[in-house]
Scaffold this active site. Sequence first.
Site, PDB file in Angstrom:
ATOM      1  N   TYR A 144       0.848  -1.185   0.000  1.00 32.18           N
ATOM      2  CA  TYR A 144       0.000   0.000   0.000  1.00 32.18           C
ATOM      3  C   TYR A 144       0.888   1.241   0.000  1.00 32.18           C
ATOM      4  O   TYR A 144       1.522   1.555   1.001  1.00 32.18           O
ATOM      5  CB  TYR A 144      -0.891  -0.055   1.242  1.00 32.18           C
ATOM      6  CG  TYR A 144      -1.982   0.984   1.334  1.00 32.18           C
ATOM      7  CD1 TYR A 144      -2.238   1.888   0.314  1.00 32.18           C
ATOM      8  CD2 TYR A 144      -2.780   1.042   2.474  1.00 32.18           C
ATOM      9  CE1 TYR A 144      -3.253   2.812   0.417  1.00 32.18           C
ATOM     10  CE2 TYR A 144      -3.797   1.962   2.590  1.00 32.18           C
ATOM     11  CZ  TYR A 144      -4.029   2.855   1.569  1.00 32.18           C
ATOM     12  OH  TYR A 144      -5.032   3.778   1.682  1.00 32.18           O
ATOM     13  N   LYS A 172      -1.532  -1.284  -4.009  1.00 33.18           N
ATOM     14  CA  LYS A 172      -2.625  -0.313  -3.941  1.00 33.18           C
ATOM     15  C   LYS A 172      -1.982   1.051  -4.064  1.00 33.18           C
ATOM     16  O   LYS A 172      -1.197   1.470  -3.220  1.00 33.18           O
ATOM     17  CB  LYS A 172      -3.407  -0.431  -2.630  1.00 33.18           C
ATOM     18  CG  LYS A 172      -4.564   0.566  -2.563  1.00 33.18           C
ATOM     19  CD  LYS A 172      -5.317   0.515  -1.243  1.00 33.18           C
ATOM     20  CE  LYS A 172      -6.396   1.600  -1.226  1.00 33.18           C
ATOM     21  NZ  LYS A 172      -7.075   1.681   0.089  1.00 33.18           N
TER      22      LYS A 172
END
Length: 308
Positions: A144, A172
């Site tokens: 992330y 992400k």
Amino acid sequence: MTTDGHRPSPPPFGRALCAMVTPFTEAGALDLDGAQQLAGRLVAGGCDGLVLSGTTGESPTTTDAEKAALVTAVREAVGERVSLVAGVGTADTRHTVELALAAEKAGADGLLVVAPYYSRPPQDALEAHFLEVADACGLPLTLYDIPGRTGTRIEPDTLVRLAEHPRIIAVKDCANDLLGTQKVLSRTGLAYYAGCDEQVLALYAIGAAGYVSTVANAVPDLFRAVLDAFDAGDTRRAALLQRRALPLIEPMMAAGLPGTVTAKALLGALGLPAGPVRAPLRGADRATTEALLGAYERLVADAGQSQA
């Protein structure tokens, strides 16, 4: 895209993922019944993956036991129909490994691991952190990249090196760096997921696998339609649908309040499971909630008219 120029197929966790809120009771306790109800609605509405205990899921203020219980309860509700990705990232490598092992035991399909925040490790330490988590368990990792919250960017060259690990398979992307994203896409097989709702189409057009959306808590089919139009070759309609979502994206994601706060306010106004946020966050005021509800209702009405 992969190094041979093709989009990863199938995407490892689906295309249309929701960063699900964590419902609480009015007293502030974990609401597992509400979580199961909300998860069922999201899946019925078109999500093929759910991200639990991410930023939107208030991971900084839920306990380890609550995180594991949430995975177990949602898995019970949705079965094997969709992927469950559990957020396990913390500022502490040892704690992150513990959460990763607990998520694996609870039934998650994958892990979302944010760059350690506050301590701002240099890139070699950051790389070692992710590798230690990947080596510790059997689940695939989504890294992330959200430097606006963590204070640390996962640099493109670091991502390229990390992609060599067989269990580091996705990103992400909230880095707001299209050049860097394209560099990684061109040099690795990492599956990219747009983490900013306003960038769903932009990232998909350059080879992303899909998205992880906060707005999807209220409108689970909204961005799936964008991807479907693009895949069908109707890029003009895909762009129209992306732009049509802006009046809801803006008050939910760019009005100065965390997406957790606005998503829970809107879900509550719709009579759906959400409950309060935990301190230090504070709930949205009445004017904000009414504005969110108005934007939602106009979006739904506009979508209905366009299909008539």
